[in-house]
Design an enzyme around this catalytic site. Structure first.
Site, PDB file in Angstrom:
ATOM      1  N   SER A 150      34.486 -32.439  92.498  1.00 30.66           N
ATOM      2  CA  SER A 150      35.009 -33.510  93.080  1.00 30.66           C
ATOM      3  C   SER A 150      35.560 -32.959  94.536  1.00 30.66           C
ATOM      4  O   SER A 150      34.725 -32.517  95.315  1.00 30.66           O
ATOM      5  CB  SER A 150      36.271 -33.938  92.126  1.00 30.66           C
ATOM      6  OG  SER A 150      36.882 -35.150  92.712  1.00 30.66           O
ATOM      7  N   ASP A 205      30.046 -42.948  88.650  1.00 33.29           N
ATOM      8  CA  ASP A 205      31.225 -42.142  89.261  1.00 33.29           C
ATOM      9  C   ASP A 205      31.883 -43.083  90.487  1.00 33.29           C
ATOM     10  O   ASP A 205      31.322 -43.290  91.440  1.00 33.29           O
ATOM     11  CB  ASP A 205      30.528 -40.762  90.223  1.00 33.29           C
ATOM     12  CG  ASP A 205      31.808 -39.757  90.901  1.00 33.29           C
ATOM     13  OD1 ASP A 205      32.897 -40.288  90.599  1.00 33.29           O
ATOM     14  OD2 ASP A 205      31.375 -38.880  91.430  1.00 33.29           O
TER      15      ASP A 205
END
Length: 529
Positions: free
Chosen positions: A191, A456
């Site tokens: 991330s 995602d």
């Protein structure tokens, strides 16, 4: 402050370690905590010699520079965790930071429950988890006032990784001679820290022999409405239809409804104390943010699917793809909130402190204590990356109220940091500078592996964004699974999703090949002589 049920959870265990604060732009891009095989205090033995190693939760401290442009300013203590369970001489050093949060509890990234440990096991390497500056207990100052956040930048964080790699003396045997010139280092992140992996390899070419970037949000974006698109695309169609219908109704009431109609809507959801329409509209994002907590391991058991079931299952019957319609869905959504969701969300706080964004005395804005990781992250959001998760543009179906625009979230920067962003300035981060400096979607660096998931919510900021093509090459490979956010970091997810396993296997093969060409600097000197 209110807390979400969990943040980026791949496994339900240790979910509290990655809980997110409920506030504007609250859904942080952070990898999940993963429990270690042995438990934090359990025994660890070297895989070859059988020697007993320090417990995984043994905390080490590194003297990090406060300002890499002015070393004379001094140092502060940076925490890290380390094990050499599989290490053999000549093996790589695997470095990982959880990014924007307390790193205590992330010792699962030292062992083979994660891709980090899989790399170390395959390559006979050692693993390190390092706490990012200004998070957890790693802070140069005693508080996080505006003036003390001066050295909290992406570039300083990148410089931290370089200085640590080149200077640290690890506790393992031979740990004083395994710098990047003597042993191959592999930088791993997920991330934001996945983006940091890419940004570091761009900014410090050759420092790390290889990199693994999971769900790496490499492109800074102000109006990040695409955050909700994977949820809209992959959630049950009946649920998305009804969410869109309810949000459209909410917008109509809040913008053109009578005072009585607005009061009735707020009362229905327990939001009567909120006096600003955009705060009311923003509150509905909470159920959508729960999408980020899903993983192959949670499957249909996550809070997000419980929410959809509450809307779409009536008297034991599921709605068709078009949903039940706003009349049923509005009341069903409200019942879901009133049956514990809102209580858990606000965790004892008043509704105004929990979901309001106009009171400058709210502890959310005034708490400058060390360890307030949300404040630390908001500083980066306001200055360098944005990623405001708001309504889709006109003409595009939206799960989020049209009242929620980037200016709504950006306005809070003045409340958090009034000395830096005076009231009324409506600051927006300089994302162009960030994207130029670290190449964003235009990244092209050797020996960097990107792993992304179709579901995602952060995918539009990664190199796998729908509207921006980045080719996968032998030296910069991009692999996409059917997973969610950072799904490929966890070994457990690979056990239930063959596409996640395939991504991990591709990465292990690529990294193995990239490490083979490493030649220690000392060996080069000998050969030259």
């Amino acid at each position: 402050m209110a807390f979400l049920h969990s943040l980026l959870v791949l496994l339900p265990l240790l979910a509290s370690a990655c809980a997110q604060l409920k506030a504007p732009n609250a859904n942080l891009p952070r990898p999940p905590a993963v429990p270690p095989v042995t438990g934090p205090d359990g025994p660890v033995y070297h895989s070859v010699t059988g020697a007993t190693l320090p417990p995984l939760n043994t905390t080490y401290y590194f003297d990090q520079l406060i300002d890499h442009t002015n070393p004379k300013l001094g140092t502060f203590k940076q925490r890290y965790w380390h094990t050499w369970e599989w290490y053999e001489k000549g093996g790589p050093i695997i470095l990982f930071t959880p990014g924007e949060g307390n790193a205590d509890g992330y010792t699962g990234y030292l062992v083979n429950r994660t891709i980090n440990g899989q790399i170390a096991q395959q390559e006979h390497g050692a693993t390190i988890v390092i706490e990012h500056r200004y998070y957890g207990e790693t802070n140069p100052f005693s508080d996080m006032s505006d003036k003390n956040l001066k050295y909290h930048t992406i570039q300083q964080a990148i410089d931290d990784l370089e200085y640590f790699a080149k200077t640290v003396k690890l506790a393992m045997p031979g740990g004083d001679s395994v710098g990047p010139a003597e042993a191959p280092w592999v930088l791993v992140g997920g991330s934001y820290s996945g983006a940091l992996t890419s940004w570091t390899m761009v900014n410090k070419p050759g420092l790390f022999r290889a990199g693994y970037a999971s769900s790496a949000v490499v492109e800074a974006i102000v109006d990040f409405w695409q955050y909700f698109e994977p949820a809209r695309q992959y959630m049950p169609k009946n649920c998305s239809a009804d969410v869109e219908a309810v949000i459209s109704h909410v917008d109509t009431v809040l913008t053109t409804g009578t005072t009585s109609q607005i009061s009735q809507l707020k009362s229905l959801f327990g939001l009567s104390a909120l006096t600003h329409a955009d705060d009311v509209a923003s509150a509905f994002r909470n159920n959508l943010w729960d999408w980020q907590s899903l993983s192959p391991s949670t499957g249909p058991n996550g809070t997000f699917y419980q929410f959809c079931d509450a809307l779409e299952v009536k008297n034991g019957v599921s709605a068709s793809a078009s949903g039940w319609g706003v009349d049923h869905a509005l009341d069903a959504w409200a019942k879901f909130w009133n049956n514990g969701y809102l209580k858990n969300l606000c965790d004892g706080e008043s509704i105004v402190d929990c979901l309001g964004t106009y009171d400058p005395t709210n502890p959310l804005f005034t708490d400058i204590s060390v360890g307030n990781d949300y404040r630390s992250w908001t500083w980066i959001v306001c200055n360098e990356v944005g990623w405001y998760q708001d309504a889709a543009p006109t003409g595009v179906p939206s799960l989020v109220s049209r009242l929620v625009q980037p200016a709504y979230d950006a306005r809070s920067c003045s409340l958090f940091f009034p000395a830096t962003f005076p009231e009324g300035s409506s600051p927006l981060p300089d994302i162009a500078q960030t994207n130029v400096a670290y190449e964003g979607w235009n990244v092209h660096i050797d020996r960097l592996f990107f792993a992304n998931g179709q579901r995602d919510p952060w995918r539009a900021a990664t190199v796998s964004a729908d509207d921006h093509y980045v080719p996968s090459t032998p030296q910069q490979q991009i692999a996409v699974s059917d997973g969610f956010h950072c799904s490929d970091l966890s070994t457990a997810n690979a056990n239930v999703d063959a596409t996640v396993k395939a991504v991990q296997q591709q990465a292990l093969k690529a990294i193995h090949g990239w490490l083979q060409g490493f030649v220690p600097a000392k060996r080069e000197l000998v050969q030259e002589v």
